[in-house]
Write an enzyme that holds these catalytic residues in place. Structure first.
Site, PDB file in Angstrom:
ATOM      1  CD  GLU A 141      40.835  44.810  60.344  1.00 36.77           C
ATOM      2  OE1 GLU A 141      40.335  45.874  59.404  1.00 36.77           O
ATOM      3  OE2 GLU A 141      41.898  45.623  61.178  1.00 36.77           O
ATOM      4  CE1 TYR A 195      42.864  44.149  49.294  1.00 32.50           C
ATOM      5  CE2 TYR A 195      41.945  42.967  50.237  1.00 32.50           C
ATOM      6  CZ  TYR A 195      41.984  43.572  49.923  1.00 32.50           C
ATOM      7  OH  TYR A 195      40.535  43.664  50.011  1.00 32.50           O
TER       8      TYR A 195
HETATM    9  C1  LIG Z   1      38.264  41.752  45.315  1.00 32.83           C
HETATM   10  C2  LIG Z   1      37.379  42.392  44.260  1.00 32.83           C
HETATM   11  C3  LIG Z   1      37.718  43.978  45.015  1.00 32.83           C
HETATM   12  C4  LIG Z   1      38.441  42.360  44.082  1.00 32.83           C
HETATM   13  O1  LIG Z   1      38.107  42.959  42.548  1.00 32.83           O
HETATM   14  P1  LIG Z   1      37.960  42.827  41.051  1.00 32.83           P
HETATM   15  O2  LIG Z   1      37.654  43.721  39.978  1.00 32.83           O
HETATM   16  O3  LIG Z   1      37.439  41.612  40.780  1.00 32.83           O
HETATM   17  O4  LIG Z   1      39.856  42.654  40.914  1.00 32.83           O
HETATM   18  P2  LIG Z   1      39.974  42.821  39.656  1.00 32.83           P
HETATM   19  O5  LIG Z   1      39.868  42.437  38.288  1.00 32.83           O
HETATM   20  O6  LIG Z   1      40.437  44.187  39.526  1.00 32.83           O
HETATM   21  O7  LIG Z   1      41.575  41.367  40.457  1.00 32.83           O
HETATM   22  C5  LIG Z   1      42.372  42.648  40.248  1.00 32.83           C
HETATM   23  C6  LIG Z   1      43.658  41.196  41.031  1.00 32.83           C
HETATM   24  O8  LIG Z   1      42.728  40.251  42.572  1.00 32.83           O
HETATM   25  C7  LIG Z   1      43.050  38.840  42.361  1.00 32.83           C
HETATM   26  N1  LIG Z   1      42.257  38.191  41.638  1.00 32.83           N
HETATM   27  C8  LIG Z   1      40.572  38.590  41.079  1.00 32.83           C
HETATM   28  N2  LIG Z   1      39.780  38.142  41.116  1.00 32.83           N
HETATM   29  C9  LIG Z   1      40.847  37.032  41.811  1.00 32.83           C
HETATM   30  C10 LIG Z   1      40.042  35.318  41.191  1.00 32.83           C
HETATM   31  N3  LIG Z   1      38.340  34.659  41.204  1.00 32.83           N
HETATM   32  N4  LIG Z   1      41.003  34.094  42.168  1.00 32.83           N
HETATM   33  C11 LIG Z   1      42.224  34.532  42.192  1.00 32.83           C
HETATM   34  N5  LIG Z   1      42.496  36.169  42.692  1.00 32.83           N
HETATM   35  C12 LIG Z   1      41.537  37.089  41.798  1.00 32.83           C
HETATM   36  C13 LIG Z   1      44.434  38.606  41.067  1.00 32.83           C
HETATM   37  O9  LIG Z   1      45.154  38.860  41.748  1.00 32.83           O
HETATM   38  C14 LIG Z   1      43.489  39.990  40.546  1.00 32.83           C
HETATM   39  O10 LIG Z   1      44.754  40.244  39.543  1.00 32.83           O
HETATM   40  P3  LIG Z   1      45.362  39.414  38.447  1.00 32.83           P
HETATM   41  O11 LIG Z   1      44.374  40.023  37.781  1.00 32.83           O
HETATM   42  O12 LIG Z   1      46.724  40.609  38.071  1.00 32.83           O
HETATM   43  O13 LIG Z   1      45.446  38.390  38.520  1.00 32.83           O
HETATM   44  C15 LIG Z   1      36.419  41.511  43.886  1.00 32.83           C
HETATM   45  O14 LIG Z   1      36.442  40.616  43.949  1.00 32.83           O
HETATM   46  C16 LIG Z   1      34.919  41.901  45.123  1.00 32.83           C
HETATM   47  O15 LIG Z   1      34.331  43.577  45.666  1.00 32.83           O
HETATM   48  N6  LIG Z   1      34.459  41.437  46.413  1.00 32.83           N
HETATM   49  C17 LIG Z   1      33.560  40.982  47.001  1.00 32.83           C
HETATM   50  C18 LIG Z   1      33.410  42.289  47.832  1.00 32.83           C
HETATM   51  C19 LIG Z   1      35.515  41.430  48.492  1.00 32.83           C
HETATM   52  O16 LIG Z   1      35.806  40.437  49.019  1.00 32.83           O
HETATM   53  N7  LIG Z   1      35.917  43.173  49.307  1.00 32.83           N
HETATM   54  C20 LIG Z   1      37.115  42.694  50.110  1.00 32.83           C
HETATM   55  C21 LIG Z   1      36.505  42.512  51.656  1.00 32.83           C
HETATM   56  S1  LIG Z   1      38.818  42.803  51.968  1.00 32.83           S
END
Ligand SMILES: CC(C)(COP(=O)(O)OP(=O)(O)OC[C@H]1O[C@@H](n2cnc3c(N)ncnc32)[C@H](O)[C@@H]1OP(=O)(O)O)[C@@H](O)C(=O)NCCC(=O)NCCS
Length: 158
Positions: free
Chosen positions: A108, A120
């Protein structure tokens, strides 16, 4: 240096909880409480921490139900977001689920969480439903969640 290959995944233990809760509170507007992580141990969920240079920089938790694997929490601490680590954590979950013969992945995500939604989608998850008022907001309001799913083929690897 390749930062992603420097990540280390290991099963969480109770002494990780101070770091896990600190990372959770730094990264989510409405974080899980310590007790919810304790419940994950009690329920024997798959609860993993992600280490970088000996520090806990994130966590990922899922639950297996029959042939499904359900993502319950994924968190990369805010100061290390945007480095590909969230994608790496998702690959770790996908690979573990394939190894455990799961055929459907479920999760979710809040409607407002565009970074996670975009991650995702890029991994092949598709929206299969909506949970009305599923999430709390900081002001005690509610927000809908998208239910997303991905079907795994036996030949698939991430
Ligand atoms: C969501 C989360 C796990 C992503 O991890 P991350 O290490 O920041 O993301 P990544 O660097 O691996 O990026 C992977 C993809 O996420 C998306 N993404 C990451 N940051 C983004 C931003 N600021 N805006 C839009 N897309 C974004 C992109 O699709 C990206 O792919 P790309 O680099 O090829 O464009 C992280 O931001 C997080 O922990 N957020 C807080 C907790 C949370 O929201 N968890 C999810 C609950 S459902």
């Amino acid at each position: 240096m390749d930062l992603v290959s420097s990540l280390f995944f290991r099963l969480a233990v109770e002494s990780d909880l101070a770091d896990v809760v600190a990372n959770e509170e730094a990264s989510y507007e409405v974080p899980w409480r310590r007790q919810m992580f304790l419940d994950c141990f009690a329920e024997q969920f798959e609860f993993w921490v992600i280490e970088y240079q000996g520090q806990v920089v994130g966590h990922i938790i899922w639950q297996h139900v029959l042939d499904e694997s359900h993502l319950l929490n994924i968190c990369i601490v805010r100061t290390h977001q945007g480095k590909g680590w969230g994608r790496e954590a998702m690959s770790f979950w996908l690979d573990s689920s394939i190894n455990d013969d799961k055929s459907v992945l479920l999760l979710e995500v809040r409607f407002s969480n565009e970074p996670a939604h975009s991650l995702y989608l890029s991994l092949g998850f598709r929206e299969v439903g909506v949970r009305k008022n599923y999430y709390r907001l900081p002001d005690d309001g509610k927000e809908d969640g998208r239910v997303m799913a991905k079907t795994l083929c036996s030949s698939e690897s991430s």
